[in-house]
Write a protein that holds these residues in place. Structure first.
Motif, mmCIF file in Angstrom:
data_model
loop_
_atom_site.group_PDB
_atom_site.id
_atom_site.type_symbol
_atom_site.label_atom_id
_atom_site.label_comp_id
_atom_site.label_asym_id
_atom_site.label_seq_id
_atom_site.Cartn_x
_atom_site.Cartn_y
_atom_site.Cartn_z
ATOM 1 N N ALA A 96 0.697 -1.315 -0.213
ATOM 2 C CA ALA A 96 -0.227 -0.007 -0.114
ATOM 3 C C ALA A 96 0.902 1.181 0.126
ATOM 4 C CB ALA A 96 -0.811 0.083 1.186
ATOM 5 N N GLY A 97 1.944 1.112 0.744
ATOM 6 C CA GLY A 97 2.877 2.405 0.846
ATOM 7 C C GLY A 97 3.415 2.777 -0.634
ATOM 8 N N LEU A 98 4.016 1.575 -1.284
ATOM 9 C CA LEU A 98 4.487 1.982 -2.768
ATOM 10 C C LEU A 98 3.499 2.503 -3.346
ATOM 11 C CD1 LEU A 98 6.755 -1.367 -2.751
ATOM 12 C CD2 LEU A 98 7.776 0.915 -2.896
ATOM 13 N N LEU A 99 2.348 2.004 -3.520
ATOM 14 C CA LEU A 99 1.227 2.394 -4.506
ATOM 15 C C LEU A 99 0.923 3.685 -4.082
ATOM 16 C CD1 LEU A 99 -0.885 1.574 -6.663
ATOM 17 C CD2 LEU A 99 -2.424 1.037 -4.814
ATOM 18 N N THR A 153 2.591 9.781 3.486
ATOM 19 C CA THR A 153 1.801 8.723 3.911
ATOM 20 C C THR A 153 2.266 7.453 3.545
ATOM 21 O OG1 THR A 153 -0.051 10.179 4.280
ATOM 22 C CG2 THR A 153 -0.615 7.521 4.252
ATOM 23 N N GLY A 154 2.438 7.509 2.008
ATOM 24 C CA GLY A 154 3.005 6.174 1.700
ATOM 25 C C GLY A 154 4.482 5.687 2.150
ATOM 26 N N LEU A 155 5.538 6.775 2.497
ATOM 27 C CA LEU A 155 6.783 6.610 2.997
ATOM 28 C C LEU A 155 6.429 6.038 4.547
ATOM 29 C CD1 LEU A 155 8.531 9.471 1.471
ATOM 30 C CD2 LEU A 155 8.976 7.128 0.989
ATOM 31 N N SER A 183 4.997 -2.362 -5.832
ATOM 32 C CA SER A 183 3.872 -2.628 -5.114
ATOM 33 C C SER A 183 3.057 -3.709 -5.620
ATOM 34 C CB SER A 183 2.877 -1.301 -5.359
ATOM 35 O OG SER A 183 1.779 -1.572 -4.667
ATOM 36 N N ALA A 184 2.963 -4.139 -6.784
ATOM 37 C CA ALA A 184 2.276 -5.172 -7.389
ATOM 38 C C ALA A 184 3.149 -6.529 -6.871
ATOM 39 C CB ALA A 184 1.854 -5.182 -8.778
ATOM 40 N N ALA A 185 4.461 -6.521 -7.068
ATOM 41 C CA ALA A 185 5.253 -7.541 -6.696
ATOM 42 C C ALA A 185 4.885 -7.979 -4.804
ATOM 43 C CB ALA A 185 6.547 -7.228 -6.989
ATOM 44 N N LEU A 186 4.904 -6.870 -4.273
ATOM 45 C CA LEU A 186 4.787 -7.189 -2.963
ATOM 46 C C LEU A 186 3.268 -7.520 -2.346
ATOM 47 C CD1 LEU A 186 6.769 -4.129 -1.242
ATOM 48 C CD2 LEU A 186 6.566 -6.689 -0.135
ATOM 49 N N ALA A 187 2.160 -7.289 -3.268
ATOM 50 C CA ALA A 187 0.984 -7.587 -3.076
ATOM 51 C C ALA A 187 0.678 -9.112 -3.130
ATOM 52 C CB ALA A 187 -0.073 -6.875 -3.984
#
Length: 421
Positions: free
Chosen positions: A290-293, A311-313, A379-383
């Motif tokens: 979520a943070g990377l997105l 917020t993402g960071l 972000s997609a990879a971490l999801a």
């Protein structure tokens, strides 16, 4: 029956020296992590060249980590620790003499070799010196000491670059040399725990280490999670000055990431002594994705959206720090004390390979497309990671044997959360 109070982690033999060595060595590392790429850019390198600086640092770090066990057998703990500090610190003044990319890459490669030695030895020491039942807390404290220089120096780097001459800042990377006075005492303490007689409660363990493929299978999942989250963190640490509009915003971004990571490393390390690492891992990987997105949305084609970016960071920082402690605890727990050397090498390779890979890929994405596209891909990879953690099979029974760092209450109650892989 009253339980014996747990020993203090910070007062355990060797731990104060470990913290001082770590603070000195990681201060030099943290300072130059964003400064060396900026030094290359000032000499005419493009975004890919800047990312290549961090990638070379991590590549030589990984190569050195593969040789640490042989170096320890040849030189012993004290000399190996001193060699790591010297290789990490002494090339910095040489790097300050020229801003051409080949010079920066060469001196960065030498620094990476020193960093590889320090990181492997440091994580082994944190696990070996931990009081009984406090391995997670010791690893969390070690992680906090690693992260403090990043909290102080990495966010300050953009301001330092603007306020002082770049060569002077680069030369300050010699700070790891200040660790030398503490290396003899640390080396003796670790050698006594790692190479000395095994504690009575560990004598049921196998006399020889488990074959490498078997150990790597046991720790594959925490290493994969670590690789993914450090890719995101390394990308931010390298390119924050490039995807932000001002040095002040770059400093705020780096401070947000590193401060939350430092707190999370300490807190999640202690938490891993009490509950199972797997649920913590799932929660933190969701936070990282979520943070990377949010970061990707904030640095999109439009002007940078500062609240969204911070917020993402914040989310990424909690996951970036917390997963470092949790995956290291999980890896040592699954592998067993007799496999500490291999586990430390594998974990540090995952950490540094992720940092270098993230920097290289984000630099390439920025050159071919945008920073936003690169962060979206991460972000997609971490999801996918939380699903993999939930679906992964249970640990092999051989990995479940109790170790000297697990508390008596945990060993006597295998039904409790702590024994869930």
């Amino acid at each position: 029956m009253t339980q014996r109070p747990k020993e203090s982690v910070i007062g355990a033999p060797g731990i104060p020296q470990l913290l001082m060595v770590v603070l000195c060595c990681f201060s030099g590392f943290a300072l130059l992590l964003p400064v060396s790429p900026a030094w290359a850019v000032s000499g005419g390198a493009d975004e890919f060249g800047a990312g290549l600086v961090t990638a070379v640092l991590m590549a030589t770090t990984v190569l050195a980590q593969l040789c640490v066990n042989a170096t320890l057998r040849t030189l012993g703990w004290t000399r190996t620790l001193a060699l790591g500090a010297l290789l990490l610190g002494l090339p910095a003044p040489l790097q300050a003499l020229g801003d051409q990319l080949p010079t920066i890459l060469l001196t960065t490669a030498l620094r990476g070799a020193g960093f590889g030695i320090v990181t492997v030895c440091g994580s082994i020491a944190a696990a070996a010196l931990a009081p009984r039942g406090r391995q997670g807390a010791a690893i969390g404290l070690y992680g906090f000491a690693v992260a403090v220089p990043q909290v102080v120096l990495t966010p300050a780097a953009p301001w330092l670059v603007g306020a002082f001459a770049l060569p002077a800042i680069v030369a300050c990377g010699v700070l790891p040399v200040l660790a030398l006075p503490w290396t003899p005492a640390l080396g003796r303490a670790v050698a006594a725990r790692v190479d000395g007689p095994a504690p009575a409660e560990d004598r049921h363990r196998p006399a020889t280490p488990t074959p490498t493929p078997a150990v790597l299978r046991r720790i594959a999942l925490p290493l994969a999670v670590l690789l993914l989250v450090t890719s995101g963190g390394g990308a931010v640490l390298t390119f924050a000055p490039q995807f932000t509009a001002t040095p002040a915003l770059a400093a705020a971004c780096l401070l947000t990431l590193t401060a939350t990571a430092a707190a999370a490393r300490w807190g999640c390390g202690s938490l891993a002594d009490r509950i199972a690492p797997r649920p913590i891992t799932c929660v933190l990987t969701v936070a990282a994705s979520a943070g990377l997105l949010l970061i990707a949305l904030a640095v999109g084609p439009e002007p940078v959206t500062t609240p969204l970016l911070l917020t993402g960071l914040l989310l990424l920082g909690v996951a970036y720090g917390g997963l470092q402690s949790v995956t290291l605890v999980q890896a040592f727990d699954h592998a067993g004390p007799e496999n500490r050397h291999l586990t430390s090498v594998a974990w540090n390779i995952g950490y540094d390979a992720g940092t270098g890979l993230g920097s290289l890929l984000l630099g390439l994405a920025a050159q071919v497309a945008t920073f936003s596209a690169g962060f979206t891909t991460m972000s997609a990879a971490l999801a996918v990671a939380p699903l993999a953690a939930l679906l992964a099979g249970r640990r092999p029974p051989a990995a479940r044997a109790p170790d000297s760092h697990r508390s008596p209450s945990t060993r006597e109650a295998p039904h409790r959360l702590r024994d869930i892989p």
